[in-house]
Scaffold this motif. Structure first.
Motif, short mmCIF file in Angstrom:
data_model
loop_
_atom_site.label_atom_id
_atom_site.label_comp_id
_atom_site.label_asym_id
_atom_site.label_seq_id
_atom_site.Cartn_x
_atom_site.Cartn_y
_atom_site.Cartn_z
N VAL A 196 0.83 -1.21 0.00
CA VAL A 196 0.00 0.00 0.00
C VAL A 196 0.86 1.26 0.00
O VAL A 196 0.68 2.17 -0.81
N GLY A 197 1.82 1.32 0.93
CA GLY A 197 2.66 2.51 1.05
C GLY A 197 3.37 2.81 -0.26
O GLY A 197 3.38 3.95 -0.74
N PHE A 198 3.88 1.77 -0.88
CA PHE A 198 4.61 1.93 -2.12
C PHE A 198 3.69 2.46 -3.24
O PHE A 198 4.00 3.41 -3.94
N MET A 199 2.50 1.83 -3.36
CA MET A 199 1.59 2.22 -4.44
C MET A 199 1.08 3.64 -4.25
O MET A 199 0.91 4.39 -5.20
N ILE A 200 0.83 3.99 -2.97
CA ILE A 200 0.38 5.37 -2.72
C ILE A 200 1.45 6.35 -3.19
O ILE A 200 1.18 7.34 -3.87
N ALA A 201 2.70 6.01 -2.86
CA ALA A 201 3.80 6.90 -3.27
C ALA A 201 3.86 7.02 -4.79
O ALA A 201 3.98 8.12 -5.33
N VAL A 202 3.72 5.88 -5.48
CA VAL A 202 3.78 5.92 -6.95
C VAL A 202 2.64 6.76 -7.50
O VAL A 202 2.82 7.63 -8.36
N CYS A 203 1.43 6.54 -6.94
CA CYS A 203 0.26 7.27 -7.43
C CYS A 203 0.44 8.77 -7.26
O CYS A 203 0.15 9.56 -8.16
#
Ligand code: C2E
Ligand code: CA
Ligand code: CA
Length: 655
Positions: A196-203
């Motif tokens: 989640v943390g990673f995807m939020i950052a990418v988004c």
């Protein structure tokens, strides 16, 4: 378990990278994009606390109980504050700030309060001290629930403001939405591999970068919309609002360049920033869009009442003056106002009309604001008609060249001619050059017309020569627009050479006012043509505020003085004095003189008395079709030979 913080740490690196690259590419962004920054910061906190809490729980060290608890609280807080800021960011991009702010803060606020009760209630999570174990609480779902609620809200906003956001940004947001949902689903299905943390950052990085770097709608200096953003905002407002009550105003600072030169660009920038700030402050309702749409140009679309009530607009000149009162210098502005009608839908053309009104008032001393009223509407429509008809006109042979004879003042012999273009519209009505030349100069079509005229003239001279008629030099008018093309001189020479015509038979007329701007460019073009043997003529001399120094910089062979500037010369002694001094000066500079617009015998006698070499005007002849001019030239030719023969005979008889 390890995957937790590995992904989160990767996310943090991405966020840091985004901030750093934004900082280097668009530093001024950091002054304006508050919500984007808040979103970045909370996402950072989210990923960090996510990674740290996962790590601490894996350690399972009872001595770290308090620290773990606090990090978990930070994690849960970030989990709802982050989507809150993300939503605010989207709302701001959609121009929706007024309602969303407080309404959305309330659920966030109550959830935050609930967090503080967690140690006693265990609503969200339970952390057992010895051994250190983490369990989800009964109300764990509240945070992701809020997240999803915000996402739905954002989706509604995006849907509602599709026009404003534009295709590209809508697609980005849609993609981000799908990715977040996918990430959530994955979090539930594979809890040990949570990214989640990673995807939020990418988004976020993707959104911020594509919003601000790829599809910029903000003006970086002032923080208001740029042209792109303004047009999209207007498009949306006009699409939704059919009240017939909107006005679009285009405001241009007349002397920004001068301010920059005198006080430095920092002060110039300050003026722009102050104007933008005042626009932001003067906003009265959601029905208002403003932006800086050009270097020194702002535009506002708002309801009529805004312009009537807002002190900013009713007294813009004084207002801007006060902004920089310490520099004791007046900021001059002009504005053009277009009242938007229900049937108007194309923003570009709405803005074009405001520009038209603005162009009509620019430089005026008396008024600074011009409405697009009935008079301008008629003019504008005529202009649009002309523009539309122009392209097909060349193909359909609608342009004709007329020649107006030019006579020697002393001998009254035909010595030259001026080529003047004529345009007959499909239903046979003649459109005056004064009507269409300015339009063509604006859209650049004039160059094609001028080349057409040149080519016709070359053909005509060629046929005179081929038919054994002594040719006279013909002058062609060229527009200042032609000269901006660096290849113009070459093209002109190429056409004339193609018809094997001596360069001395073509004269180039350029109107006096053209010499005022782009002097260097004009001079280089004109000297190039002069070297090639073409004569250069300064048209309409005396019409503008002639700068006599100009003659030092620019080389011409002939000046053409228009009688229009000296009307009533026969009765007005001042006019005569002016004419006399212009003539004297030209003679002293070694220039030949043509006086045009000569309509009466009296005028002719005056200019003859002043020994001006050539005359052109209705007194002698109006412009005529080429065929008629051919006949006139042949007649002059035979008359001349006849007169010569008679003289010869007389001479012989006398002898
Ligand atoms: P201009 O170059 O000053 O042309 C002279 C204008 O004065 C012509 O109007 C001519 O018909 C008119 N005129 C000539 N003698 C008299 C007179 O005795 N009394 C009065 N009242 N008027 C006289 P026209 O043909 O309507 O052209 C208007 C302007 O349009 C021209 O002014 C020129 O600036 C422009 N123009 C015409 N043909 C061309 C062209 O082929 N190319 C470009 N670039 N401009 C052109
Ligand atoms: Ca002319
Ligand atoms: Ca003229």
């Amino acid at each position: 378990m390890l995957y937790y913080y590995q992904f989160d740490l990767a996310g943090i690196i991405i966020l840091v990278f985004t901030v750093v690259s934004l900082w280097f590419r668009q530093r001024s962004l950091f002054r304006h994009a508050h919500y984007a920054l808040c979103m970045l910061v909370t996402a950072f906190a989210f990923a960090l606390s996510d990674a740290l809490s996962a790590y601490l729980i894996t350690l399972a060290n009872p001595a770290l109980y308090e620290l773990t608890y606090i990090v978990l609280l930070v994690y849960f807080t970030a989990l709802i504050i982050f989507p809150y800021f993300a939503l605010q960011f989207i709302a701001k991009e959609c121009g929706e700030m007024s309602h969303t702010g407080l309404a959305l803060f309330i659920p966030v606020f109550f959830t935050l309060l609930l967090y503080f009760t967690n140690p006693s209630t265990g609503f969200f999570f339970v952390l057992q001290r010895n051994p250190l174990v983490y369990y989800s609480g009964r109300c764990y779902w509240i945070s992701p629930g809020l997240y999803i609620f915000f996402m739905i809200y954002a989706a509604i906003l995006v849907q509602k403001h599709r026009r404003l956001l534009g295709k590209q940004r809508c697609h980005v947001l849609m993609l981000v939405g799908i990715v977040s949902l996918g990430t959530f689903a994955m979090n539930f299905l594979l809890p040990n591999y949570s990214i989640v943390g990673f995807m939020i950052a990418v988004c976020i990085s993707f959104t911020v970068i594509s919003f601000y770097m790829a599809d910029g709608v903000m003006d970086m200096l002032t923080g208001v919309y740029n042209r792109n953003g303004f047009l999209r905002g207007c498009d949306e407002l006009i699409y939704k609002d059919k009240s017939n009550n909107l006005l679009l105003t285009k405001i241009k600072i007349h002397n920004l360049q001068e301010i920059n030169e005198r006080f430095g660009t920092r002060v110039g920038d300050l003026v722009l920033v102050r104007i933008a700030d005042s626009l932001v402050k003067s906003r009265m309702s959601n029905k208002m869009i403003y932006g800086r749409i050009g270097g020194d140009t702002f535009a506002v679309l708002a309801e009529r009442e805004y312009f009537e009530e807002c002190p900013f607009h009713s007294n813009l000149g004084q207002f801007i003056g006060e902004l920089i009162s310490d520099m004791d210098y007046e900021v001059v502005f002009y504005s053009g106002v277009y009242p938007v009608k229900a049937e108007d839908s194309d923003v570009e053309s709405i803005l074009d009309r405001a520009t038209y009104a603005l162009d009509r008032v620019r430089g005026s001393f008396k008024e600074h604001v011009r409405f697009f009223d009935e008079e301008l509407t008629a003019e504008y429509e005529q202009r649009s008609r002309i523009e539309q008809m122009a392209r097909s006109a060349l193909k359909h042979d609608a342009f004709r060249v007329y020649l107006q004879p030019i006579y020697d003042t002393m001998t009254r012999r035909l010595v030259s001619a001026e080529a003047l273009v004529r345009w007959t519209d499909r239903d046979g009505t003649l459109i005056s050059p004064d009507e269409f030349i300015p339009v063509f100069e604006r859209n650049g079509f004039i160059s094609q017309v001028d080349l057409f005229v040149l080519e016709e003239i070359c053909k005509t001279i060629r046929s005179w020569i081929d038919h054994g008629i002594d040719p006279v030099p013909v002058s062609v008018n060229i527009s200042r627009v032609d000269i901006t093309s660096p290849r113009f001189a070459d093209i002109l020479v190429e056409v004339v050479d193609r018809y094997r015509i001596d360069h001395s038979l073509i004269k180039i007329e350029l109107t006096e006012s053209a010499f005022n701007d782009q002097l260097a460019l004009i001079d280089s073009c004109m000297s190039q043509l002069r070297k090639q043997g073409f004569k250069i003529l300064m048209d309409d001399f005396g019409s503008g505020y002639s700068n006599l120094n100009m003659f030092q910089d620019i080389s011409v062979d002939i000046v053409k003085i228009d009688m229009k500037f000296l009307r009533n010369i026969d009765t007005n002694s001042k006019g005569r004095v002016i004419l006399r001094s212009v003539v004297d000066m030209s003679k002293n500079l070694g220039l030949e003189i043509v006086v045009e617009g000569v309509e009466t015998e009296e005028q002719f006698l005056i200019i003859r008395e002043m020994s001006c070499e050539m005359t052109q005007g209705y007194y002698f002849s109006r412009p005529m079709p080429l065929q008629m001019f051919d006949d006139l030239l042949s007649y002059e030719h035979t008359k001349e030979t006849y007169e010569e023969e008679v003289e010869e005979v007389l001479d012989e008889e006398l002898a």
